[in-house]
Scaffold this active site. Structure first.
Site, mmCIF file in Angstrom:
data_model
loop_
_atom_site.group_PDB
_atom_site.id
_atom_site.type_symbol
_atom_site.label_atom_id
_atom_site.label_comp_id
_atom_site.label_asym_id
_atom_site.label_seq_id
_atom_site.Cartn_x
_atom_site.Cartn_y
_atom_site.Cartn_z
ATOM 1 N N GLU A 1 0.815 -1.223 0.000
ATOM 2 C CA GLU A 1 0.000 0.000 0.000
ATOM 3 C C GLU A 1 0.845 1.268 0.000
ATOM 4 O OE1 GLU A 1 -2.653 0.409 3.375
ATOM 5 O OE2 GLU A 1 -3.637 2.161 2.510
ATOM 6 N N LYS B 1 -2.329 -2.045 -3.301
ATOM 7 C CA LYS B 1 -3.391 -1.215 -2.708
ATOM 8 C C LYS B 1 -3.015 0.254 -2.869
ATOM 9 C CE LYS B 1 -5.810 -0.374 1.657
ATOM 10 N NZ LYS B 1 -6.425 -0.991 2.827
HETATM 11 P P1 13P Z 1 -9.132 4.068 4.071
HETATM 12 O O1 13P Z 1 -9.961 3.279 3.073
HETATM 13 O O2 13P Z 1 -9.938 4.669 5.163
HETATM 14 O O3 13P Z 1 -8.207 5.012 3.385
HETATM 15 O O4 13P Z 1 -8.214 3.019 4.788
HETATM 16 C C1 13P Z 1 -7.572 2.058 4.059
HETATM 17 C C2 13P Z 1 -6.426 1.566 4.823
HETATM 18 O O5 13P Z 1 -6.274 0.399 5.028
HETATM 19 C C3 13P Z 1 -5.464 2.546 5.307
HETATM 20 O O6 13P Z 1 -4.249 1.925 5.498
#
Ligand code: 13P
Length: 340
Positions: free
Chosen positions: A177, A219
């Protein structure tokens, strides 16, 4: 590492038009969200809230996996049933957040580096033994005057890649991510440039660290104008530029891209994901899915408010958002679903 199992598990996370539900807020983040709504910030309220989520009837029809936090993965329902058993019964794969948070990057004012590599191998082995089959690590990149710096992007990309390689060694699918934040006045075009640079660096490092691309999930953020940018492009424009950036930077070997919501409202996140699937689905090499926290949870949290009598209504709201996002993956989401 069993490459076939990793590949199969990565596919399962994005199969059948389902997506991920992130419920891995660290205690400080969870407490902050509770405090805003006047909910007491205790281990018990955090546990009760997570029980509400994992026991939502029908959640497994739209959600393939949930991302847990260290406190949560060890918790049980009030009746003593471990959350992991509840998830297993619902056909939901448990995942775990393993980074230890974004800290100030030395000599780089306004920039962050995500920590958590020390001792990670042993923590991953423990989580695998407990039943987790995937993990998450979030890097944050801010856009501002003179930032992000190349060094911040590279340091975060390298940490993500080292985390991903360690995950695969332990049999866990890494959810990688790199989040380019929405905060700021920057334009859509600037977010596009930064997002593409970040993703290019991330895949260079993933390859460098010999990460199996078939056994991971990306992600990313959607490509969006800054929250305070005077020009806010349409849903279709955001969909087009986001997919264009991903096609330029994400190898076809990656089975799925599961967006974070990043502070978008629930209906906006669904609408944008839907537009991407409507406009591009037949032309994409990877599944375009979701891994939302706030865009699935927020309405439910605002209904629950820590009250037992609100649990059913909160679960309905949670289920609704999960279903809207499954519909968005199919390109079947419509604003009318919000009024149904
Ligand atoms: P949000 O969808 O609220 O951005 O959170 C996703 C997430 O896992 C943040 O690390």
């Amino acid at each position: 590492m069993n490459a076939q199992t990793l590949t199969d598990n990565a596919r399962k996370l994005v199969d059948d038009h389902k997506g991920l539900l992130a419920m891995d807020e660290s205690n400080p983040t969870c407490n902050k969200r509770f405090a805003k709504l006047g909910i007491p910030q205790t281990v018990e309220t955090r546990r009760a809230y997570r029980e509400l989520i994992v026991t939502t009837p029908g959640l497994g029809e739209s959600i393939s996996g949930v991302i847990l936090y260290d406190e949560t993965i060890r918790q049980q329902k009030k009746d003593g049933t471990p959350f992991l058993k509840v998830l297993d019964g619902a056909g939901i794969i448990p995942g775990i957040k393993v980074d230890t948070g974004a800290k100030d990057l030395a000599a780089h004012p306004g920039e962050k580096i995500t920590e958590g590599l020390d001792g990670l191998r042993f923590r991953l082995q423990e989580y695998f033994q407990m039943g987790a089959r995937f993990a998450k690590w979030r890097a944050v990149i801010s856009i501002g005057e003179g930032i992000p710096s190349r060094s911040c992007i590279e340091a975060n990309a390298q940490a993500l890649a080292r985390y991903a390689a360690l995950c695969q060694e332990s049999g866990l699918v890494p959810v990688v991510e790199p989040e380019v934040l929405m905060d700021g006045e920057h334009t859509l075009e600037r977010c596009r440039k930064v997002t593409e640079e970040v993703l290019r660096n991330v895949f260079i490092q993933l390859n460098c660290q010999r990460v199996l691309l078939e056994g991971m999930i990306l992600k990313p953020n959607m490509v969006l104008p800054g929250l305070n940018c005077p020009t806010q492009e349409s849903i279709d424009e955001v969909a087009d530029i986001t997919v264009q950036s991903l096609l330029r930077t994400v190898p076809a070997a990656v089975p799925g891209i599961a967006f974070l919501s990043g502070g978008q409202s629930g209906d906006m996140a669904s609408a944008r994901l839907n537009a991407m699937n409507v406009r591009f689905k037949s032309r994409l090499p990877w599944a375009l899915a979701f891994s939302f926290a706030r865009a699935i949870q927020q309405p439910a949290l605002e209904i629950w408010l820590g009250q037992e009598s609100n649990i059913k209504a909160a679960q309905q709201a949670l289920l609704h958002r999960a279903r809207c996002n499954r519909a968005a993956r199919l390109g079947e989401y419509a604003a009318t679903m919000e009024r149904a």
